[in-house]
Write a protein that holds these residues in place. Structure first.
Motif, PDB file in Angstrom:
ATOM      1  N   TYR A 132       0.874  -1.103  -0.085  1.00  0.00           N
ATOM      2  CA  TYR A 132      -0.153  -0.261  -0.181  1.00  0.00           C
ATOM      3  C   TYR A 132       0.866   1.704   0.025  1.00  0.00           C
ATOM      4  O   TYR A 132       0.771   2.097  -1.200  1.00  0.00           O
ATOM      5  CB  TYR A 132      -1.172  -0.404   0.804  1.00  0.00           C
ATOM      6  CG  TYR A 132      -1.990   1.579   1.387  1.00  0.00           C
ATOM      7  CD1 TYR A 132      -2.070   1.217   0.330  1.00  0.00           C
ATOM      8  CD2 TYR A 132      -0.899   2.260   2.434  1.00  0.00           C
ATOM      9  CE1 TYR A 132      -2.687   2.816   0.921  1.00  0.00           C
ATOM     10  CE2 TYR A 132      -1.957   2.967   2.460  1.00  0.00           C
ATOM     11  CZ  TYR A 132      -3.286   3.550   1.662  1.00  0.00           C
ATOM     12  OH  TYR A 132      -3.473   5.243   1.734  1.00  0.00           O
ATOM     13  N   ASN A 133       2.050   1.167   0.368  1.00  0.00           N
ATOM     14  CA  ASN A 133       2.432   2.237   1.125  1.00  0.00           C
ATOM     15  C   ASN A 133       3.466   2.431  -0.372  1.00  0.00           C
ATOM     16  O   ASN A 133       3.741   3.563  -0.546  1.00  0.00           O
ATOM     17  CB  ASN A 133       4.410   2.336   1.906  1.00  0.00           C
ATOM     18  CG  ASN A 133       2.847   2.805   3.464  1.00  0.00           C
ATOM     19  OD1 ASN A 133       1.610   3.685   3.520  1.00  0.00           O
ATOM     20  ND2 ASN A 133       3.538   1.980   4.199  1.00  0.00           N
ATOM     21  N   ALA A 134       3.678   1.837  -1.180  1.00  0.00           N
ATOM     22  CA  ALA A 134       4.389   1.354  -2.593  1.00  0.00           C
ATOM     23  C   ALA A 134       3.507   2.597  -3.655  1.00  0.00           C
ATOM     24  O   ALA A 134       4.071   3.232  -4.236  1.00  0.00           O
ATOM     25  CB  ALA A 134       5.027   0.463  -2.302  1.00  0.00           C
ATOM     26  N   PHE A 135       2.023   1.644  -3.367  1.00  0.00           N
ATOM     27  CA  PHE A 135       0.811   2.472  -4.248  1.00  0.00           C
ATOM     28  C   PHE A 135       1.353   3.977  -4.233  1.00  0.00           C
ATOM     29  O   PHE A 135       1.335   4.686  -5.045  1.00  0.00           O
ATOM     30  CB  PHE A 135      -0.194   1.533  -3.678  1.00  0.00           C
ATOM     31  CG  PHE A 135      -0.013   0.515  -4.167  1.00  0.00           C
ATOM     32  CD1 PHE A 135       0.546  -0.068  -5.017  1.00  0.00           C
ATOM     33  CD2 PHE A 135      -1.191   0.026  -4.677  1.00  0.00           C
ATOM     34  CE1 PHE A 135       0.463  -1.315  -5.990  1.00  0.00           C
ATOM     35  CE2 PHE A 135      -2.016  -1.467  -5.269  1.00  0.00           C
ATOM     36  CZ  PHE A 135      -0.582  -2.059  -5.832  1.00  0.00           C
ATOM     37  N   LYS A 148      -1.504   8.923 -12.071  1.00  0.00           N
ATOM     38  CA  LYS A 148      -2.444   8.937 -12.058  1.00  0.00           C
ATOM     39  C   LYS A 148      -3.329   7.872 -10.868  1.00  0.00           C
ATOM     40  O   LYS A 148      -4.364   8.040 -10.148  1.00  0.00           O
ATOM     41  CB  LYS A 148      -3.512   9.803 -12.169  1.00  0.00           C
ATOM     42  CG  LYS A 148      -4.890  10.215 -12.861  1.00  0.00           C
ATOM     43  CD  LYS A 148      -5.398  10.894 -13.514  1.00  0.00           C
ATOM     44  CE  LYS A 148      -6.910  10.952 -13.559  1.00  0.00           C
ATOM     45  NZ  LYS A 148      -7.006  11.915 -14.750  1.00  0.00           N
ATOM     46  N   GLU A 149      -3.180   6.555 -11.857  1.00  0.00           N
ATOM     47  CA  GLU A 149      -4.041   5.299 -11.998  1.00  0.00           C
ATOM     48  C   GLU A 149      -3.366   4.821 -10.673  1.00  0.00           C
ATOM     49  O   GLU A 149      -4.504   3.922  -9.631  1.00  0.00           O
ATOM     50  CB  GLU A 149      -3.334   4.508 -12.469  1.00  0.00           C
ATOM     51  CG  GLU A 149      -4.148   4.619 -14.179  1.00  0.00           C
ATOM     52  CD  GLU A 149      -6.038   4.484 -14.453  1.00  0.00           C
ATOM     53  OE1 GLU A 149      -6.205   4.009 -13.689  1.00  0.00           O
ATOM     54  OE2 GLU A 149      -6.272   5.497 -15.264  1.00  0.00           O
ATOM     55  N   ALA A 154      -5.195   3.995  -4.718  1.00  0.00           N
ATOM     56  CA  ALA A 154      -4.874   4.068  -2.969  1.00  0.00           C
ATOM     57  C   ALA A 154      -6.101   4.434  -2.644  1.00  0.00           C
ATOM     58  O   ALA A 154      -6.380   4.437  -1.008  1.00  0.00           O
ATOM     59  CB  ALA A 154      -3.576   5.133  -2.777  1.00  0.00           C
ATOM     60  N   GLN A 155      -6.345   5.277  -3.106  1.00  0.00           N
ATOM     61  CA  GLN A 155      -8.019   6.489  -2.474  1.00  0.00           C
ATOM     62  C   GLN A 155      -8.888   5.148  -2.218  1.00  0.00           C
ATOM     63  O   GLN A 155      -9.779   4.985  -1.368  1.00  0.00           O
ATOM     64  CB  GLN A 155      -8.280   7.648  -3.403  1.00  0.00           C
ATOM     65  CG  GLN A 155      -8.023   8.520  -3.396  1.00  0.00           C
ATOM     66  CD  GLN A 155      -7.934   9.418  -4.518  1.00  0.00           C
ATOM     67  OE1 GLN A 155      -8.857   9.495  -5.752  1.00  0.00           O
ATOM     68  NE2 GLN A 155      -7.403  10.690  -4.235  1.00  0.00           N
ATOM     69  N   GLU A 156      -9.535   3.901  -2.876  1.00  0.00           N
ATOM     70  CA  GLU A 156     -10.246   3.029  -2.707  1.00  0.00           C
ATOM     71  C   GLU A 156      -9.934   1.713  -1.733  1.00  0.00           C
ATOM     72  O   GLU A 156     -10.697   1.834  -1.488  1.00  0.00           O
ATOM     73  CB  GLU A 156      -9.991   2.704  -4.097  1.00  0.00           C
ATOM     74  CG  GLU A 156     -11.283   3.315  -5.620  1.00  0.00           C
ATOM     75  CD  GLU A 156     -10.937   2.298  -6.572  1.00  0.00           C
ATOM     76  OE1 GLU A 156     -10.016   0.994  -6.925  1.00  0.00           O
ATOM     77  OE2 GLU A 156     -11.999   2.757  -8.037  1.00  0.00           O
ATOM     78  N   ILE A 157      -8.322   2.448  -1.767  1.00  0.00           N
ATOM     79  CA  ILE A 157      -8.053   1.253  -0.030  1.00  0.00           C
ATOM     80  C   ILE A 157      -8.496   2.127   0.418  1.00  0.00           C
ATOM     81  O   ILE A 157      -8.993   0.992   1.845  1.00  0.00           O
ATOM     82  CB  ILE A 157      -6.487   0.973  -0.831  1.00  0.00           C
ATOM     83  CG1 ILE A 157      -6.236  -0.453  -2.211  1.00  0.00           C
ATOM     84  CG2 ILE A 157      -5.719  -0.294   0.459  1.00  0.00           C
ATOM     85  CD1 ILE A 157      -4.631  -0.461  -2.168  1.00  0.00           C
ATOM     86  N   ASN A 158      -8.309   3.337   0.728  1.00  0.00           N
ATOM     87  CA  ASN A 158      -8.290   3.513   2.319  1.00  0.00           C
ATOM     88  C   ASN A 158     -10.015   4.345   1.714  1.00  0.00           C
ATOM     89  O   ASN A 158     -10.506   3.817   3.286  1.00  0.00           O
ATOM     90  CB  ASN A 158      -8.070   5.511   1.494  1.00  0.00           C
ATOM     91  CG  ASN A 158      -6.463   6.021   2.133  1.00  0.00           C
ATOM     92  OD1 ASN A 158      -5.670   5.051   2.632  1.00  0.00           O
ATOM     93  ND2 ASN A 158      -5.411   6.916   1.522  1.00  0.00           N
TER      94      ASN A 158
END
Length: 287
Positions: A132-135, A148-149, A154-158
């Motif tokens: 996740y942090n790598a993303f 951007k993708e 990352a926003q979806e995972i949040n």
């Protein structure tokens, strides 16, 4: 320019809804191109703009035919209608394909930096950084549309979406074949619980081999296009002008400055078309 005001194209929404059913892939193309249109709205706007083009070309061709060329009224009307309908239909087809063209351009921009982003991702995962942090780091890096993708993922995972589901969503919304293939391999790796480092190395090696293969294929294809370009740029214009001059001496066919000027314009146009086509065939790869 596409006129998209709802107040202007509202009377054509019914036609737009019918046309959107005929072009089933338009909704998918609009989503991939990031154009903020409903499919019925865009189809109606495309029809409205094509209708405007029809009126412009019809009036222009009719006036040129009737007033300047001196043709009869009925003949000028038919001529104007035929040219206007033909050109407006061409514009309508181009407008319907425009979202797909934009999505293809986005895919090319993704392919330019994807390999660098994947190598960066591999380096971070190998250094002990969580996926996740790598993303997040890739999203904040300067990898263009790839960043951007990953930012969207990352926003979806949040928001609580599982990581494999976020990757699946990214694979669905992108048109880049390279990115889609990479994401599906990552999804399968996450679901199987296998090593991410090994999967990323395999993905990078596969993409590198694929891109090198495309470069070799393009180099072989370029030899043929170079021959065709030389044929149309040098051989045919030279031999054609020589034959015209020779035949004019026997048949009395007049070759004047206007004829040579026309041939030069045609030769330049053909060369520009060939060069543009060769440019479109060039693979979008970077190492």
């Amino acid at each position: 320019m596409l006129t998209s005001s709802k107040s202007v194209v509202r009377p054509f929404f019914g036609i737009g809804k019918f046309l959107s059913k005929l072009h089933s892939g338009l909704n998918f193309d609009l989503k991939e191109s990031d154009l903020d249109f409903k499919v019925e709205h865009y189809a109606a706007a495309a029809f409205f703009n094509s209708f405007i083009y029809f009126l412009i070309f019809f009036v222009l061709i009719f006036l040129l035919s009737f007033k300047i060329a001196g043709r009869e009224l009925v003949q000028s009307l038919v001529f104007g209608l035929a040219i206007g309908l033909g050109l407006s239909l061409l514009f309508f087809i181009v407008l319907l394909r425009y979202p797909k063209i934009l999505a293809g351009k986005k895919a090319e921009e993704v392919d330019k930096t994807l390999l660098y982003a994947l190598k960066d991702l591999l380096l971070q995962v190998s250094s002990g950084v969580s996926l996740y942090n790598a993303f997040v780091n890739i999203a904040n890096a300067k990898y263009g549309l790839v960043s951007k993708e990953f930012k969207l993922a990352a926003q979806e995972i949040n928001t609580g979406i599982a990581m494999d589901k976020a990757l699946e969503n990214m694979a669905v919304r992108t048109r880049s074949a390279y990115l889609r293939r990479s994401l599906w391999q990552l999804v399968n790796t996450l679901k199987a619980g296998a090593s991410l480092k090994g999967a990323l190395r395999t993905i990078i090696d596969d993409l590198t081999r694929d891109q090198r293969s495309k470069i070799k294929d393009y180099a072989r294809e370029l030899n043929l296009w170079a021959l065709i370009y030389m044929l149309f740029a040098v051989a045919i214009p030279t031999l054609g002008v020589t034959m015209l001059v020779v035949l004019s001496g026997f048949a009395g066919f007049g070759v004047n400055a206007g004829t040579f000027f026309f041939l030069v314009i045609v030769a330049i146009f053909v060369q520009v078309v060939i060069i543009g086509f060769i440019k479109t065939r060039r693979p979008v790869v970077q190492f």
